[in-house]
Structures are given as structure tokens and as C-alpha cells.
Design a protein around this motif. Sequence first.
Motif, PDB file in Angstrom:
ATOM      1  N   ALA A 240      37.662  34.334  40.042  1.00  0.00           N
ATOM      2  CA  ALA A 240      38.445  34.667  41.235  1.00  0.00           C
ATOM      3  C   ALA A 240      39.531  35.694  40.901  1.00  0.00           C
ATOM      4  CB  ALA A 240      39.070  33.404  41.825  1.00  0.00           C
ATOM      5  N   ALA A 241      40.118  35.560  39.713  1.00  0.00           N
ATOM      6  CA  ALA A 241      41.137  36.535  39.293  1.00  0.00           C
ATOM      7  C   ALA A 241      40.487  37.869  38.928  1.00  0.00           C
ATOM      8  CB  ALA A 241      41.929  35.986  38.101  1.00  0.00           C
ATOM      9  N   LEU A 242      39.305  37.792  38.295  1.00  0.00           N
ATOM     10  CA  LEU A 242      38.607  39.012  37.856  1.00  0.00           C
ATOM     11  C   LEU A 242      38.126  39.861  39.012  1.00  0.00           C
ATOM     12  CD1 LEU A 242      36.178  38.057  34.956  1.00  0.00           C
ATOM     13  CD2 LEU A 242      38.108  39.643  34.866  1.00  0.00           C
ATOM     14  N   ALA A 243      37.883  39.231  40.160  1.00  0.00           N
ATOM     15  CA  ALA A 243      37.298  39.945  41.306  1.00  0.00           C
ATOM     16  C   ALA A 243      38.167  41.104  41.775  1.00  0.00           C
ATOM     17  CB  ALA A 243      37.063  38.963  42.458  1.00  0.00           C
ATOM     18  N   LEU A 244      39.443  41.058  41.415  1.00  0.00           N
ATOM     19  CA  LEU A 244      40.338  42.147  41.816  1.00  0.00           C
ATOM     20  C   LEU A 244      40.423  43.239  40.752  1.00  0.00           C
ATOM     21  CD1 LEU A 244      43.024  39.920  43.472  1.00  0.00           C
ATOM     22  CD2 LEU A 244      41.938  41.837  44.582  1.00  0.00           C
ATOM     23  N   ASN A 245      39.574  43.128  39.721  1.00  0.00           N
ATOM     24  CA  ASN A 245      39.540  44.116  38.634  1.00  0.00           C
ATOM     25  C   ASN A 245      40.897  44.353  37.975  1.00  0.00           C
ATOM     26  OD1 ASN A 245      36.805  44.577  38.928  1.00  0.00           O
ATOM     27  ND2 ASN A 245      37.097  46.216  40.417  1.00  0.00           N
ATOM     28  N   PRO A 246      41.543  43.305  37.550  1.00  0.00           N
ATOM     29  CA  PRO A 246      42.831  43.519  36.889  1.00  0.00           C
ATOM     30  C   PRO A 246      42.610  44.050  35.465  1.00  0.00           C
ATOM     31  CG  PRO A 246      42.255  41.202  36.796  1.00  0.00           C
ATOM     32  CD  PRO A 246      41.173  41.873  37.568  1.00  0.00           C
ATOM     33  N   ARG A 247      43.599  44.684  34.905  1.00  0.00           N
ATOM     34  CA  ARG A 247      43.509  45.165  33.534  1.00  0.00           C
ATOM     35  C   ARG A 247      43.990  44.098  32.546  1.00  0.00           C
ATOM     36  NH1 ARG A 247      39.905  47.404  33.055  1.00  0.00           N
ATOM     37  NH2 ARG A 247      40.554  47.880  30.908  1.00  0.00           N
ATOM     38  N   THR A 248      44.711  43.112  33.092  1.00  0.00           N
ATOM     39  CA  THR A 248      45.254  42.045  32.246  1.00  0.00           C
ATOM     40  C   THR A 248      44.967  40.705  32.890  1.00  0.00           C
ATOM     41  OG1 THR A 248      47.078  43.499  31.586  1.00  0.00           O
ATOM     42  CG2 THR A 248      47.393  41.143  31.189  1.00  0.00           C
ATOM     43  N   LEU A 249      44.630  39.737  32.047  1.00  0.00           N
ATOM     44  CA  LEU A 249      44.446  38.366  32.536  1.00  0.00           C
ATOM     45  C   LEU A 249      45.418  37.456  31.803  1.00  0.00           C
ATOM     46  CD1 LEU A 249      40.641  37.478  32.770  1.00  0.00           C
ATOM     47  CD2 LEU A 249      42.295  37.539  34.616  1.00  0.00           C
TER      48      LEU A 249
END
Lengths: 222, 269
Positions: free
Chosen positions: B148-157
Motif C-alpha cells: 500500500a505504501a509502495l503504490a505511491l512510488n516513494p523513494r524511501t520506505l
Amino acid sequence: MKITAFTQLITVLAVTTWVFLLPVPAVAIILVLELALLLYIKHDRLTMAAIGALTVFTGMMILLQLIFGSPLSVSLTGGLRMFVMTTAFLCLLAATKIQDIAQALVEKFHLPCEYAFMLTTALRFVPDFLTDSATTLDAQSCRGYSNRGNVFKRFYSYLAVVKPLVMRAVAKSDTLALSMELKGFGANTYQNMTPQRLCFADYLVLFLVMLLSLYPLWSKYI
Amino acid sequence: MIEAKAVNFAYHRGEPVINDITCKIEDGEFVALLGHNGSGKTTLSRLFMALVHPRSGDIFVDGDNIEKLEPADLAHQVGYVFQNPDLQILEDTVFAEVAYGPRCKKLSETAIKEQVQAALQAMGLENLADAYPRTLSFGQKRRLGVAAALALNPRTLILDEITNGQDEQEKDNMMDYLQKLNKEKRITIILITHDMNIARQYAKRAIVLNDGNLVFDGTTQDLYNGVRDLKEWGLTQPIMAILSAAFIISAPTVEDFCEKLCLKEGGER
């Protein structure tokens, strides 16, 4: 001077009656005394926030009454009464443990213990519910949920997070019910509550409450 | 890139929980954020995500000061996965759950579908797209949170105790997925964990907090050298680090250690 939960409950119930019996200046004095008492018992940020929220709500209620055609004096009196009644309950919750309230309800008012427990459990889980709510909102904020915008937009956005909160509350209550059953709740075979005995302070307060409650009778002679 | 400069923070005029912390996390790093309970790890991560703002000091994300920003403004740059997956699940299907973030950002349906499918594939959940999230196993829910967090294509998790309460198989699965994200997609991973073995095995860099103070910022190899006394920071050396130091063998896992020990002794496995 520590009075029992029973006396506190009677006082709160009496206050909710006085707002309709006593003249408005007396009700205003009761409000000032209640606020002073509440701030004396608990003067933290949460209490101030509660008083602030109650003030705003009272203002909205007065405004609504005015919009629907009530005279100003009636609207203000109605708002004042609601404020006094709610503040009385806030004082009760600030000064008394929830278990003591439940015990007084069962022992003195002979409420079935299941109903008393329902009330105290609801109160007990409000802080948990608020914490879960804050965490859920934080989690959704990290995914793009924003509470910016007008009131309707924010309300609509908030609806999306209400559903998991409700489901989580239901799941929690299910787990709680199961754990209580496993510990023997409802078996009625053992009582572990220490009886709450009334002391001099309780009788004094109850006497004063009774005196003030008889105001319509003795006010004719003053 | 996330940078903290002389950051101080306290909750509601209470005791300070973050004291003058300065650190910089570059793109593509795999960082373990370590410390005892109450050391300030989660608070520091919340500062990175603008969930709270510092009392003094600055936080920069990709060069921009996030002082005036909300978490929603950073969601496409920094993804945050909370410890409890149940508090994050909103929707009735895994697909809809992962699509929630892109929908908040008002992306087109095509873009939403693409990003969701990529996120599900990255976390091994592509076959569960139509599943009801609450029927998933705990490990799957955790991976759903990451997707769910990855779906926004973040550069940092940023991941808060992502392996807590999971069995060894699920822990390994999760960490393998995260390692793959870090190596193949160059996503910066900031892992808050109590698991010293995982930190040693997967992270290249460790930041250790102790009572709100930054006490160590260096490589995990240096931290977990098997001899450094970590007790004052509320940590322990992983058992593999102690054994590796004792036998002078560099081995991240038990299997590696056994293999190298056998080779060293001239024997066979």
C-alpha cells in the motif's frame, strides 16, 4: 474529604435536576463552582480541551435555537443548562474511578451488573478508541489522506476511516467478551467488591443535596 | 534523501524525547534504526514523515524543509508502514486497499491499475488481489501494508517493527522482499527493529538512539563486531556476531557460519 461514588452519582443527578428548579443566577453559580472543581481535580490539557469543545458545542446549540426562532433568553438558558449538566458528568468522571461508579450502580441502585459493566466498558474503551482513531488517521495520512478542505470534504474523507475503526471496535468487544467469560463473568458465584460505606462527609453532602433539591418548597417562604 | 539537522522534540511540553539529532540518509541506503524501548526511534521516524514537527532544528526530504508539510504531501516521496497492519486496512479487497493511496492522489485509472499491480507483484501478493484483507495471514497483512505504501512510488520506505510477531519464514520472506526493493529499485529502506540478527544480516548502516540521543551512526559491521558492549544502549550483540568474532569468520547467517567453519576446519558439511 473523600465521598463515595454513590454520593457523587446522587449529586450529579441532583445537579441535572437543579438546572430546571433553581433560578438562572443560581445555575450560573453552580457552573462556576463546577468549573473550579473540575480544574482543581484535573487541570491537564485534555480537560481544557474538553471544556473548550463543550463551550463550542453549547454555542452551536444556542445558535441553532436562535435560527429556529427561540427567543435569546430561552436559547441562552437552554445552553447554560446543557453546559452545567455535562460539566457535572465531567466532574464525576474526573473524580471517580470507573470501577467505583459501576460498584455504586450495582450495590446501591441495584442495576444488574451486566448493564453497569456495559457503561463502564464503554467509558473504559473511549481512550483506546481515540488512540486507534489517531493511529488510523496517521496511517492514512502517510498514504495521501488529507483533512484539508471544506467541512463536507473533510467529513466525506473521514468516512473512509470510520469503517475500519468500527470493525476494530466490534472485534475488540468480541475478544473482551470471550476473555471475561473465561474469567467467570456472569457466574454470580463470587463477589470481590469491598462494600462502599458512607461516612460523615457523604451524609453531609447528601443533606445539602436534599436541601437544595427542596428549593421549590422552601423558596416560597424566603 | 532524508536529513535531520540539530532536531529536538518533546511531546506536549513533556520531557525531551529527541535531543539534538543530526543525521543524513542518502538515496539507496538500507538503514537499521535501533535502540531500546522509548529511545526515540519511532518518534524520529515520525519526524521524518512530518507526522510530528520538531521543536527546533530542521528536517529535509530531498532537499526541501518539511516544516510546513503534512504527511499527505510527502506520501509520494516517503512511505511509512506502521507496526499494526490492522489499523491501516480500510478497503474490502487487497487491490482496493493498495489503490487507496493513488486514488487520494487522483491518478488516472490506468495509472492506478499499473502502480497497484507493480506494488502487489513487488510484495508477492499478485494472486491475492481480490481477497478480503482481513482474511489474510498476519505476514500477508504486513506485506499488504508495504504494498500500500509502495503504490505511491516513494523513494524511501520507513518500516516500524515490520517483522514483529512473525514466524521465521515470514520474516525471511519480508526481508527478502525489502532487500530486493533496495537492490533492484534503489528504494531507501529505514528499518526500525529490535531484531539484531535481521539488522546485521540486511542493513548496511545502523543508527542507534539511546534516550533520545544519537549514540552510533556507522556500518552494521562496525556495530556488530562481536566485541562491542551494547548493553548500555539496551542492545545485545547478535549471537552470530559473537560466534563470528570468536571463530574469526565473517558470516551473516547460521548456514554461512557452519559452511565456513567446516571449510576452515578442513572438513565437509
